[in-house]
Design a protein around this motif. Sequence first.
Motif, PDB file in Angstrom:
ATOM      1  N   ASN A 136     -62.422  17.601 -38.228  1.00  0.00           N
ATOM      2  CA  ASN A 136     -61.164  17.631 -37.473  1.00  0.00           C
ATOM      3  C   ASN A 136     -61.052  18.802 -36.496  1.00  0.00           C
ATOM      4  N   MET A 137     -62.092  19.563 -36.313  1.00  0.00           N
ATOM      5  CA  MET A 137     -62.093  20.602 -35.281  1.00  0.00           C
ATOM      6  C   MET A 137     -62.267  19.938 -33.911  1.00  0.00           C
ATOM      7  N   GLN A 138     -61.481  20.408 -32.953  1.00  0.00           N
ATOM      8  CA  GLN A 138     -61.537  19.876 -31.598  1.00  0.00           C
ATOM      9  C   GLN A 138     -61.889  21.000 -30.624  1.00  0.00           C
ATOM     10  N   PHE A 139     -62.765  20.703 -29.674  1.00  0.00           N
ATOM     11  CA  PHE A 139     -63.155  21.676 -28.660  1.00  0.00           C
ATOM     12  C   PHE A 139     -63.168  20.994 -27.297  1.00  0.00           C
ATOM     13  N   ARG A 140     -62.807  21.754 -26.287  1.00  0.00           N
ATOM     14  CA  ARG A 140     -62.923  21.253 -24.918  1.00  0.00           C
ATOM     15  C   ARG A 140     -63.296  22.415 -23.997  1.00  0.00           C
ATOM     16  N   ALA A 141     -64.066  22.111 -23.000  1.00  0.00           N
ATOM     17  CA  ALA A 141     -64.483  23.103 -22.015  1.00  0.00           C
ATOM     18  C   ALA A 141     -64.539  22.435 -20.649  1.00  0.00           C
ATOM     19  N   GLN A 142     -64.061  23.149 -19.645  1.00  0.00           N
ATOM     20  CA  GLN A 142     -64.032  22.603 -18.294  1.00  0.00           C
ATOM     21  C   GLN A 142     -64.346  23.691 -17.280  1.00  0.00           C
ATOM     22  N   TYR A 143     -65.010  23.272 -16.222  1.00  0.00           N
ATOM     23  CA  TYR A 143     -65.199  24.130 -15.059  1.00  0.00           C
ATOM     24  C   TYR A 143     -64.621  23.391 -13.860  1.00  0.00           C
ATOM     25  N   ASN A 144     -63.529  23.922 -13.311  1.00  0.00           N
ATOM     26  CA  ASN A 144     -62.818  23.284 -12.210  1.00  0.00           C
ATOM     27  C   ASN A 144     -62.974  24.112 -10.945  1.00  0.00           C
ATOM     28  N   ILE A 145     -63.102  23.440  -9.831  1.00  0.00           N
ATOM     29  CA  ILE A 145     -63.047  24.108  -8.533  1.00  0.00           C
ATOM     30  C   ILE A 145     -62.118  23.313  -7.628  1.00  0.00           C
ATOM     31  N   ASP A 146     -61.441  24.004  -6.751  1.00  0.00           N
ATOM     32  CA  ASP A 146     -60.523  23.348  -5.821  1.00  0.00           C
ATOM     33  C   ASP A 146     -60.461  24.149  -4.531  1.00  0.00           C
ATOM     34  N   ARG A 147     -60.033  23.486  -3.495  1.00  0.00           N
ATOM     35  CA  ARG A 147     -59.854  24.165  -2.210  1.00  0.00           C
ATOM     36  C   ARG A 147     -58.828  23.422  -1.368  1.00  0.00           C
ATOM     37  N   LEU A 148     -58.202  24.170  -0.501  1.00  0.00           N
ATOM     38  CA  LEU A 148     -57.254  23.634   0.473  1.00  0.00           C
ATOM     39  C   LEU A 148     -57.660  24.152   1.837  1.00  0.00           C
ATOM     40  N   LEU A 149     -57.781  23.251   2.795  1.00  0.00           N
ATOM     41  CA  LEU A 149     -58.070  23.617   4.181  1.00  0.00           C
ATOM     42  C   LEU A 149     -56.984  23.014   5.055  1.00  0.00           C
ATOM     43  N   MET A 150     -56.181  23.871   5.668  1.00  0.00           N
ATOM     44  CA  MET A 150     -55.050  23.413   6.454  1.00  0.00           C
ATOM     45  C   MET A 150     -55.159  23.951   7.876  1.00  0.00           C
ATOM     46  N   LEU A 151     -55.058  23.038   8.831  1.00  0.00           N
ATOM     47  CA  LEU A 151     -55.126  23.394  10.245  1.00  0.00           C
ATOM     48  C   LEU A 151     -53.730  23.318  10.845  1.00  0.00           C
ATOM     49  N   GLY A 152     -53.207  24.466  11.274  1.00  0.00           N
ATOM     50  CA  GLY A 152     -51.903  24.512  11.926  1.00  0.00           C
ATOM     51  C   GLY A 152     -52.063  24.419  13.423  1.00  0.00           C
ATOM     52  N   LEU A 153     -51.457  23.402  14.034  1.00  0.00           N
ATOM     53  CA  LEU A 153     -51.630  23.171  15.470  1.00  0.00           C
ATOM     54  C   LEU A 153     -50.560  23.855  16.301  1.00  0.00           C
ATOM     55  N   VAL A 154     -49.535  24.404  15.657  1.00  0.00           N
ATOM     56  CA  VAL A 154     -48.494  25.115  16.410  1.00  0.00           C
ATOM     57  C   VAL A 154     -48.967  26.519  16.760  1.00  0.00           C
ATOM     58  N   ASN A 155     -49.518  27.225  15.746  1.00  0.00           N
ATOM     59  CA  ASN A 155     -50.011  28.587  15.984  1.00  0.00           C
ATOM     60  C   ASN A 155     -51.536  28.676  15.932  1.00  0.00           C
ATOM     61  N   HIS A 156     -52.209  27.536  15.851  1.00  0.00           N
ATOM     62  CA  HIS A 156     -53.678  27.465  15.887  1.00  0.00           C
ATOM     63  C   HIS A 156     -54.316  28.360  14.832  1.00  0.00           C
ATOM     64  N   THR A 157     -53.982  28.089  13.584  1.00  0.00           N
ATOM     65  CA  THR A 157     -54.527  28.850  12.466  1.00  0.00           C
ATOM     66  C   THR A 157     -55.216  27.914  11.484  1.00  0.00           C
ATOM     67  N   LEU A 158     -56.213  28.446  10.806  1.00  0.00           N
ATOM     68  CA  LEU A 158     -56.920  27.738   9.752  1.00  0.00           C
ATOM     69  C   LEU A 158     -56.660  28.482   8.451  1.00  0.00           C
ATOM     70  N   THR A 159     -56.023  27.801   7.501  1.00  0.00           N
ATOM     71  CA  THR A 159     -55.726  28.392   6.193  1.00  0.00           C
ATOM     72  C   THR A 159     -56.687  27.810   5.174  1.00  0.00           C
ATOM     73  N   GLU A 160     -57.368  28.705   4.468  1.00  0.00           N
ATOM     74  CA  GLU A 160     -58.328  28.298   3.449  1.00  0.00           C
ATOM     75  C   GLU A 160     -57.930  28.910   2.111  1.00  0.00           C
ATOM     76  N   ASP A 161     -57.704  28.054   1.131  1.00  0.00           N
ATOM     77  CA  ASP A 161     -57.361  28.506  -0.220  1.00  0.00           C
ATOM     78  C   ASP A 161     -58.392  27.910  -1.182  1.00  0.00           C
ATOM     79  N   THR A 162     -59.160  28.768  -1.832  1.00  0.00           N
ATOM     80  CA  THR A 162     -60.205  28.309  -2.744  1.00  0.00           C
ATOM     81  C   THR A 162     -59.939  28.851  -4.138  1.00  0.00           C
ATOM     82  N   GLY A 163     -60.344  28.079  -5.140  1.00  0.00           N
ATOM     83  CA  GLY A 163     -60.139  28.505  -6.515  1.00  0.00           C
ATOM     84  C   GLY A 163     -61.223  27.990  -7.438  1.00  0.00           C
ATOM     85  N   LYS A 164     -61.529  28.805  -8.448  1.00  0.00           N
ATOM     86  CA  LYS A 164     -62.458  28.429  -9.513  1.00  0.00           C
ATOM     87  C   LYS A 164     -61.776  28.723 -10.846  1.00  0.00           C
ATOM     88  N   GLU A 165     -61.969  27.827 -11.819  1.00  0.00           N
ATOM     89  CA  GLU A 165     -61.282  27.990 -13.092  1.00  0.00           C
ATOM     90  C   GLU A 165     -62.185  27.581 -14.244  1.00  0.00           C
TER      91      GLU A 165
END
Length: 374
Positions: free
Chosen positions: A230-259
């Motif tokens: 009845n012992m339970q174990f779980r393990a995960q390796y997650n990665i995510d990212r957000l890439l947003m292009l703003g056309l009003v002020n011409h900016t590139l926003t990059e948000d990256t994460g590892k978990e």
Amino acid sequence: SQMKNQNFLANVQIMPVSDFRVDINFMKNYNSNFIQGGYNVDADSDPNNGFQFSFGTDLITYSRTAWTFGTSFTDGRNIYDNILANAKIISQQMGGPLDANGFTDGHSLANAYVLVPAFQAAVEGKTPAGMTDAKKSGFPLPNWRITYSGLKNIPLVNSQFSKFDILHGYTSTYTATGIQSSIDYYNVQNNAISDRDAFGDIYNPYTFSQVGYVEAFAPLIGADVTMRNNMQFRAQYNIDRLLMLGLVNHTLTEDTGKEYIIGFGYILKDLKMKMSFKGKERTIKSDLNIRGDFSLRDSQTRITNILQDDSQVTGGQRMMSFKLSADYNMSQNFNIRFFYDQLMTKYKISTAFPLSTVRAGLTATFTFGGSGGF
């Protein structure tokens, strides 16, 4: 006014082989709101030019599932460099004399009809050839979640585990917001004004506010197992990212994460507890459910001004979390739960101080109804 909504959602589950399940989903949402005032009024009031319809605003927002795994492990600087290279190719596809920076006249880096397809090609890992329709929503591509439980068929594994699942999941969504009919483009077509904007670019039929991708491998690789005791174990390796292009002020926003996530659980069957109630001693027997989770997440936010070629880290943090809980049913209607949650955060900018929070306590839940009692 005219509103148009299109929503497409499809879920498919396939099992190509035994104990191998793939859940696939497609998604596309498209919303358009067209508004026109004074549609029966001649816009320029000059009968010699014929009838000219007044300006109508078409506001468009859409999102769809996409594939961006081709650049999932590509450094953000390389993606930015690819955007610039793609923009030059797309600008040259539009024709016209070249300037010193490699862009054609009227189609500079600030032009949304150049920058948006260049951004799409760079993130999706495609060639920029032919990607000139910035407003086109495109066709949704499948995202998936994979579960493989065949390892339990190995005798050695089956003798120790009642469940042994290998997990993998992928989601990616492209979203475009604030696509709107250009009043300047309308005036160029119907009035004697300059056809160039502040950047010297030709006015386009539509203006853009923001486009971007949100991608996650949740998990990239993971395991969920239950042992025979009845012992339970779980393990995960997650990665995510957000890439947003703003056309009003011409900016590139990059948000990256590892978990990294590690969890365990244990059900202690039929645990007996003695308690006294109204002068009578009583033995209670119920399951004790123990759970614990440890996670470590590292994220960073970077904003790049595309026209000025300036990039800065504006946020990010390293978070370590530990959660422990145990709950026990004193009766059918009464449950007690002990919990301990600790979160430690260290920020990546100098203006924020490290933060640590601890929550611990004991909760009691009584459910009215039924015939449990004590």
